[in-house]
Design an enzyme around this catalytic site. Structure first.
Site, PDB file in Angstrom:
ATOM      1  CG  ASN A 237       4.281  -1.752   5.258  1.00 19.83           C
ATOM      2  OD1 ASN A 237       5.401  -2.074   5.653  1.00 19.83           O
ATOM      3  ND2 ASN A 237       3.315  -2.638   5.189  1.00 19.83           N
TER       4      ASN A 237
ATOM      5  CB  CYS B 114      -3.844   1.762   7.009  1.00 21.96           C
ATOM      6  SG  CYS B 114      -3.517   3.266   7.953  1.00 21.96           S
ATOM      7  NE  ARG B 115      -4.597   1.543   1.739  1.00 24.22           N
ATOM      8  CZ  ARG B 115      -4.385   2.283   0.668  1.00 24.22           C
ATOM      9  NH1 ARG B 115      -5.250   2.240  -0.339  1.00 24.22           N
ATOM     10  NH2 ARG B 115      -3.345   3.081   0.577  1.00 24.22           N
ATOM     11  CB  SER B 116       0.138  -3.500   2.774  1.00 25.49           C
ATOM     12  OG  SER B 116       0.980  -2.599   3.440  1.00 25.49           O
TER      13      SER B 116
ATOM     14  CB  CYS C  86      -0.991  -0.027   1.159  1.00 29.02           C
ATOM     15  SG  CYS C  86      -0.252   0.013   2.804  1.00 29.02           S
TER      16      CYS C  86
ATOM     17  CG  ASP D 275      -5.371   5.842   2.526  1.00 27.99           C
ATOM     18  OD1 ASP D 275      -5.433   5.435   3.701  1.00 27.99           O
ATOM     19  OD2 ASP D 275      -4.456   6.570   2.098  1.00 27.99           O
TER      20      ASP D 275
HETATM   21  P1  4NP Z   1      -1.848   2.845   4.074  1.00 31.78           P
HETATM   22  O1  4NP Z   1      -2.478   4.217   4.640  1.00 31.78           O
HETATM   23  O2  4NP Z   1      -1.261   3.189   2.718  1.00 31.78           O
HETATM   24  O3  4NP Z   1      -3.021   1.924   3.981  1.00 31.78           O
HETATM   25  O4  4NP Z   1      -0.813   2.414   5.086  1.00 31.78           O
HETATM   26  C1  4NP Z   1      -1.759   5.403   4.792  1.00 31.78           C
HETATM   27  C2  4NP Z   1      -0.912   5.546   5.863  1.00 31.78           C
HETATM   28  C3  4NP Z   1      -0.228   6.730   6.040  1.00 31.78           C
HETATM   29  C4  4NP Z   1      -0.388   7.746   5.137  1.00 31.78           C
HETATM   30  C5  4NP Z   1      -1.238   7.602   4.054  1.00 31.78           C
HETATM   31  C6  4NP Z   1      -1.922   6.415   3.880  1.00 31.78           C
HETATM   32  N1  4NP Z   1       0.316   8.967   5.318  1.00 31.78           N
HETATM   33  O5  4NP Z   1       0.074   9.904   4.524  1.00 31.78           O
HETATM   34  O6  4NP Z   1       1.129   9.067   6.249  1.00 31.78           O
END
Ligand code: 4NP
Length: 154
Positions: A11, A13-15, A8, A122
């Site tokens: 790294n 939240c989703r992955s 993702c 997201d």
């Molecule tokens: P992820 O979500 O891609 O599912 O881990 C996010 C985590 C952090 C951020 C964006 C999306 N960020 O902008 O810090």
């Protein structure tokens, strides 16, 4: 050993959820599962506490995972690379060296015909319900993926 990488943006939240869910469905002596982010914002960090909580309430412990950034050598290490959305897909494809690399990469929801949306949203800027929705989407996709991997039907 068959190896699968979930990708993702951050790294956290989703992955990490996809990583924990798929790992829980496969034998570790035959399958290696990992996750990474295309960005470096959260290298070394634990998963977001909301992902940890949603996983825990579904019987999966992802608290020991740590964030890392996707790297070109992941194309050599992994047999299959699943991205959460099209932006992650484009970012990974931009690092591909050849058609073999490109052929390893797919958006994870394209595996599951019964899911109408094609990208895992997201959940970072929303509330806990977004994380619960992500868990349900990934549970369904990883169920299909684990069966395909175990049946060599992929
Ligand atoms: P992820 O979500 O891609 O599912 O881990 C996010 C985590 C952090 C951020 C964006 C999306 N960020 O902008 O810090």
């Amino acid at each position: 050993m068959t190896s699968i990488l979930m990708v993702c943006l951050g790294n956290i939240c989703r992955s990490p959820l996809a990583h924990g869910i798929l790992e829980s469905k496969l034998h570790s002596d035959q399958f290696y599962v990992d996750s990474a982010g295309t960005a470096n914002y959260h290298v070394g960090d634990s998963p977001d506490h909301r992902s940890i909580d949603v996983a825990k309430s579904n019987g999966i412990d992802i608290s020991n995972q740590r964030g890392r950034q996707f790297k070109v050598s992941d194309f050599d290490t992994f047999d299959y690379i699943y991205t959460m959305d099209d932006s992650n897909y484009q970012n990974v494809i931009a690092l591909a060296r050849n058609t073999d690399d490109i052929g390893k990469v797919r958006c994870i929801l394209e595996l599951e015909d019964s899911i109408k949306i094609k990208h895992v949203p997201d959940p970072y800027y929303g509330g806990i319900s977004g994380f619960q929705d992500v868990f349900q989407l990934l549970e369904k996709a990883c169920n299909t993926l684990s069966k395909k991997l175990q049946n060599s039907d992929i």
